[in-house]
Write a protein that holds these residues in place. Structure first.
Motif, PDB file in Angstrom:
ATOM      1  N   GLY A  14       0.821  -1.217   0.000  1.00  8.17           N
ATOM      2  CA  GLY A  14       0.000   0.000   0.000  1.00  8.17           C
ATOM      3  C   GLY A  14       0.848   1.257   0.000  1.00  8.17           C
ATOM      4  N   VAL A  17      -0.471   7.306   2.641  1.00  4.39           N
ATOM      5  CA  VAL A  17       0.350   8.130   3.540  1.00  4.39           C
ATOM      6  C   VAL A  17       1.245   7.243   4.411  1.00  4.39           C
ATOM      7  N   ALA A  18       0.665   6.184   5.013  1.00  5.44           N
ATOM      8  CA  ALA A  18       1.448   5.328   5.917  1.00  5.44           C
ATOM      9  C   ALA A  18       2.578   4.628   5.158  1.00  5.44           C
ATOM     10  N   GLU A  37       1.913  -0.897  -4.672  1.00  2.00           N
ATOM     11  CA  GLU A  37       0.665  -0.122  -4.682  1.00  2.00           C
ATOM     12  C   GLU A  37      -0.257  -0.670  -5.776  1.00  2.00           C
ATOM     13  N   LYS A  38      -1.485  -0.912  -5.385  1.00  4.77           N
ATOM     14  CA  LYS A  38      -2.464  -1.519  -6.298  1.00  4.77           C
ATOM     15  C   LYS A  38      -2.798  -0.625  -7.494  1.00  4.77           C
ATOM     16  N   HIS A  39      -2.910   0.683  -7.240  1.00  6.62           N
ATOM     17  CA  HIS A  39      -3.357   1.590  -8.300  1.00  6.62           C
ATOM     18  C   HIS A  39      -2.189   2.179  -9.079  1.00  6.62           C
ATOM     19  N   ARG A  47      -6.181  11.242  -6.122  1.00  7.05           N
ATOM     20  CA  ARG A  47      -7.274  10.757  -5.259  1.00  7.05           C
ATOM     21  C   ARG A  47      -7.458  11.715  -4.070  1.00  7.05           C
ATOM     22  N   ALA A  50      -8.213  13.553   2.594  1.00  8.63           N
ATOM     23  CA  ALA A  50      -8.100  14.490   3.706  1.00  8.63           C
ATOM     24  C   ALA A  50      -7.493  15.814   3.272  1.00  8.63           C
ATOM     25  N   ASN A  52      -6.229  18.172   6.209  1.00  7.63           N
ATOM     26  CA  ASN A  52      -5.547  18.825   7.329  1.00  7.63           C
ATOM     27  C   ASN A  52      -4.623  17.841   8.034  1.00  7.63           C
ATOM     28  N   GLN A 111      -4.494  15.702   0.798  1.00  8.27           N
ATOM     29  CA  GLN A 111      -3.826  14.395   0.908  1.00  8.27           C
ATOM     30  C   GLN A 111      -3.130  13.994  -0.385  1.00  8.27           C
ATOM     31  N   ASP A 169      -2.237  -0.930   3.691  1.00  8.19           N
ATOM     32  CA  ASP A 169      -3.102  -0.876   2.517  1.00  8.19           C
ATOM     33  C   ASP A 169      -4.523  -0.425   2.854  1.00  8.19           C
ATOM     34  N   ASP A 292      -4.758   3.219   8.462  1.00 15.21           N
ATOM     35  CA  ASP A 292      -6.155   2.791   8.363  1.00 15.21           C
ATOM     36  C   ASP A 292      -6.318   1.268   8.284  1.00 15.21           C
ATOM     37  N   GLY A 304      -6.459  11.213  10.988  1.00 20.99           N
ATOM     38  CA  GLY A 304      -6.151   9.930  10.341  1.00 20.99           C
ATOM     39  C   GLY A 304      -4.757   9.888   9.724  1.00 20.99           C
ATOM     40  N   MET A 305      -4.368  10.960   9.032  1.00 19.83           N
ATOM     41  CA  MET A 305      -3.035  10.972   8.410  1.00 19.83           C
ATOM     42  C   MET A 305      -1.952  11.003   9.482  1.00 19.83           C
TER      43      MET A 305
HETATM   44  C1  FAD Z   1     -14.056  12.403   4.293  1.00 22.90           C
HETATM   45  C2  FAD Z   1     -12.752  12.175   4.973  1.00 22.90           C
HETATM   46  C3  FAD Z   1     -12.032  13.272   5.426  1.00 22.90           C
HETATM   47  C4  FAD Z   1     -10.819  13.065   6.084  1.00 22.90           C
HETATM   48  N1  FAD Z   1     -10.128  14.140   6.529  1.00 22.90           N
HETATM   49  C5  FAD Z   1      -8.962  13.981   7.162  1.00 22.90           C
HETATM   50  C6  FAD Z   1      -8.186  15.106   7.555  1.00 22.90           C
HETATM   51  O1  FAD Z   1      -8.537  16.270   7.314  1.00 22.90           O
HETATM   52  N2  FAD Z   1      -7.015  14.866   8.184  1.00 22.90           N
HETATM   53  C7  FAD Z   1      -6.556  13.593   8.415  1.00 22.90           C
HETATM   54  O2  FAD Z   1      -5.465  13.442   8.986  1.00 22.90           O
HETATM   55  N3  FAD Z   1      -7.235  12.505   8.002  1.00 22.90           N
HETATM   56  C8  FAD Z   1      -8.426  12.664   7.391  1.00 22.90           C
HETATM   57  N4  FAD Z   1      -9.090  11.573   6.922  1.00 22.90           N
HETATM   58  C9  FAD Z   1      -8.513  10.229   7.136  1.00 22.90           C
HETATM   59  C10 FAD Z   1      -7.335   9.929   6.181  1.00 22.90           C
HETATM   60  O3  FAD Z   1      -7.745  10.127   4.833  1.00 22.90           O
HETATM   61  C11 FAD Z   1      -6.842   8.477   6.378  1.00 22.90           C
HETATM   62  O4  FAD Z   1      -6.709   8.231   7.749  1.00 22.90           O
HETATM   63  C12 FAD Z   1      -5.498   8.226   5.676  1.00 22.90           C
HETATM   64  O5  FAD Z   1      -5.708   8.144   4.294  1.00 22.90           O
HETATM   65  C13 FAD Z   1      -4.859   6.905   6.130  1.00 22.90           C
HETATM   66  O6  FAD Z   1      -3.713   6.650   5.364  1.00 22.90           O
HETATM   67  P1  FAD Z   1      -3.258   5.134   5.062  1.00 22.90           P
HETATM   68  O7  FAD Z   1      -1.974   5.259   4.310  1.00 22.90           O
HETATM   69  O8  FAD Z   1      -3.296   4.350   6.300  1.00 22.90           O
HETATM   70  O9  FAD Z   1      -4.394   4.532   4.139  1.00 22.90           O
HETATM   71  P2  FAD Z   1      -4.805   4.922   2.654  1.00 22.90           P
HETATM   72  O10 FAD Z   1      -4.649   6.389   2.444  1.00 22.90           O
HETATM   73  O11 FAD Z   1      -6.148   4.318   2.448  1.00 22.90           O
HETATM   74  O12 FAD Z   1      -3.737   4.205   1.734  1.00 22.90           O
HETATM   75  C14 FAD Z   1      -3.777   2.815   1.472  1.00 22.90           C
HETATM   76  C15 FAD Z   1      -3.097   2.556   0.137  1.00 22.90           C
HETATM   77  O13 FAD Z   1      -3.073   1.148  -0.092  1.00 22.90           O
HETATM   78  C16 FAD Z   1      -3.485   0.884  -1.419  1.00 22.90           C
HETATM   79  N5  FAD Z   1      -4.061  -0.466  -1.447  1.00 22.90           N
HETATM   80  C17 FAD Z   1      -5.288  -0.858  -1.031  1.00 22.90           C
HETATM   81  N6  FAD Z   1      -5.439  -2.170  -1.195  1.00 22.90           N
HETATM   82  C18 FAD Z   1      -4.276  -2.637  -1.714  1.00 22.90           C
HETATM   83  C19 FAD Z   1      -3.823  -3.902  -2.114  1.00 22.90           C
HETATM   84  N7  FAD Z   1      -4.614  -4.981  -2.017  1.00 22.90           N
HETATM   85  N8  FAD Z   1      -2.571  -4.016  -2.611  1.00 22.90           N
HETATM   86  C20 FAD Z   1      -1.766  -2.934  -2.719  1.00 22.90           C
HETATM   87  N9  FAD Z   1      -2.151  -1.694  -2.373  1.00 22.90           N
HETATM   88  C21 FAD Z   1      -3.391  -1.546  -1.869  1.00 22.90           C
HETATM   89  C22 FAD Z   1      -4.483   1.986  -1.726  1.00 22.90           C
HETATM   90  O14 FAD Z   1      -4.656   2.190  -3.117  1.00 22.90           O
HETATM   91  C23 FAD Z   1      -3.834   3.174  -1.035  1.00 22.90           C
HETATM   92  O15 FAD Z   1      -2.938   3.853  -1.875  1.00 22.90           O
HETATM   93  C24 FAD Z   1     -10.314  11.738   6.284  1.00 22.90           C
HETATM   94  C25 FAD Z   1     -11.023  10.652   5.787  1.00 22.90           C
HETATM   95  C26 FAD Z   1     -12.227  10.860   5.158  1.00 22.90           C
HETATM   96  C27 FAD Z   1     -13.000   9.662   4.655  1.00 22.90           C
END
Ligand code: FAD
Length: 389
Positions: A14, A17-18, A37-39, A47, A50, A52, A111, A169, A292, A304-305
């Motif tokens: 994935g 951000v993480a 990364e899947k996409h 995409r 978030a 902030n 984001q 992911d 996430d 979340g970020m």
């Molecule tokens: C409406 C909304 C508003 C938000 N506002 C905020 C904000 O203002 N501030 C904040 O801090 N947070 C906010 N968040 C939360 C924030 O967007 C998430 O917490 C953050 O994206 C988590 O990052 P991540 O890297 O854990 O997951 P993700 O951003 O979901 O990244 C996961 C990655 O893994 C990839 N992936 C998925 N499945 C697979 C697979 N099978 N194989 C390979 N790759 C895969 C995806 O394509 C993606 O690129 C908001 C969320 C929402 C829904």
């Protein structure tokens, strides 16, 4: 790079951000890693999610020498507060998470811009990032020799052997499902309402305005110089068909108690239920869950970020310690460390979410709860100037 006899030290599933933060952190310490990364790159770089990043998240990027990825987006909101309209009357909401430090500001960084910058820096510094990786599946995670299989963009099945797998992911990813049934517990809190979130090609000025109103919570938050995201509290059963553009803008104005300075086309709408979810433990064998993939926090806390960056930081430090000192103690305590941090932030997210929503429309939680929430909300606001007789 380190040489452990495997293809790489960490396979990161994935590139959000993480995952991208983790890749950059490891790269800076000379630890081998591959991000799957899947996409496509085009897809993840546009995409919208978030907007902030709190001060704690910005500080973490600074500590790893990555200040450039949020450059130009910092705000002084931790000092100045954000306008919050209560039944149309303007107050200042003190932004600030459970760990916000006062030496750095948070950032209004869309984001997709953060992701774009993390990708650019990772590739510039020689990182191995493979887009379009399909059917990713971690194997043998309960052994010392885990591996990850995936199908590349030519359709060929590839295998990468590694020491550790980072499952970053997202909430709907595959990493968590590699953990045998019965190992993880899942705790969920449903707030009982949703957000209609709407992307619009209208800038927000000022960058963020929140509103608590008897019609429900509302907000407009910047997504760069030409766009903003609108938020309207709505019932869980609402669908986007019930929210044509005119109704969105009219409702925003009603809840703000003033006309919108500019209105314009909307580009996407979504109904997002507000909830918190935590999976425990955050590791199994050689698989570690980040961001996430391990927890969802109410989006109204905007943390979340920052939680994703915390997990990336904790895991990177643990791997570096293991490689440099041959000591697994930080890896062993990774889950406990991250769960403690997550629960602390879930607590503040529940407090914030309930205060700004329950203090508004009493049809969700009732008048008693509304009065309590108003009192809670008052503790989150800058005090009113002292009354002078
Ligand atoms: C409406 C909304 C508003 C938000 N506002 C905020 C904000 O203002 N501030 C904040 O801090 N947070 C906010 N968040 C939360 C924030 O967007 C998430 O917490 C953050 O994206 C988590 O990052 P991540 O890297 O854990 O997951 P993700 O951003 O979901 O990244 C996961 C990655 O893994 C990839 N992936 C998925 N499945 C697979 C697979 N099978 N194989 C390979 N790759 C895969 C995806 O394509 C993606 O690129 C908001 C969320 C929402 C829904």
């Amino acid at each position: 790079m380190t040489h452990t006899g495997k293809d790489t030290t960490v396979v990161i599933v994935g590139g959000g951000v993480a995952g991208l933060a983790l890749g950059n952190f490891l790269l800076r310490k000379g630890i081998g890693c591959v991000v799957l990364e899947k996409h496509s790159r085009e897809y993840v770089e546009q995409r919208q999610r978030a907007g902030n990043l709190d001060a704690d998240g910005v500080r973490r990027l600074h500590e790893w020498g990555l200040a450039e990825v949020v450059e130009g987006h910092r705000h002084g909101a931790s000092d100045a507060g954000v306008p919050l309209l209560i039944e149309g009357e303007e107050r200042q909401w003190r932004m600030g998470g459970a760990d916000d430090s006062d030496d750095v500001d948070g950032a209004f960084c869309p984001q997709q811009i953060l992701v774009r910058n993390l990708i650019r820096v990772f590739l510039r510094d020689g990182g191995d990032l493979r887009f379009g990786a399909e059917d990713v599946s971690p194997h043998d995670i309960d052994t010392d020799n885990p591996l990850v299989r995936y199908r590349d963009t030519t359709g060929a099945v590839r295998t990468i052997t590694c020491d550790f797998v980072a499952g970053s992911d997202g909430f709907r990813g595959v990493s968590r499902t590699a953990i045998p049934a019965g190992v993880l517990t899942s705790s969920t809190h449903e707030f009982g309402y949703a957000w209609l979130t709407v992307m619009t090609e209208v800038p927000a000025d000022p960058p963020a305005v929140l509103a608590v109103h008897s019609r429900g919570f509302a907000a407009q938050i910047t997504r760069g110089p030409h766009a903003s995201r609108l938020y309207l509290q709505c019932p869980l059963t609402d669908t986007i068909d019930q929210w044509p553009d005119d109704r969105v803008w009219n409702e925003l104005e009603a809840r703000f108690g003033r006309p919108a300075p500019r209105k314009g086309p909307t580009t996407s709408k979504q109904v997002v239920p507000l909830r918190g979810v935590v999976f425990s433990p955050m590791s199994y064998g050689r698989l570690y869950l980040l961001g996430d993939a391990a927890h969802l926090i109410s989006p109204s806390s905007a943390q979340g970020m920052s939680l994703a960056l915390h997990d990336a930081d904790a895991f990177a430090r643990a791997v570096v310690h293991r490689v440099a000192q041959h000591d697994s103690s930080l890896l062993d305590s990774y889950s406990e460390t991250c769960l403690d941090h997550t629960w602390r932030h879930q607590a503040s997210a529940v407090r914030i979410t309930e205060a700004i929503h329950d203090a508004g429309d009493p049809s969700y939680e009732g008048e008693f709860r509304r009065q309590i929430a108003r009192k809670e909300l008052e503790t989150m606001l800058e005090p009113l100037p002292a009354h002078r007789p």
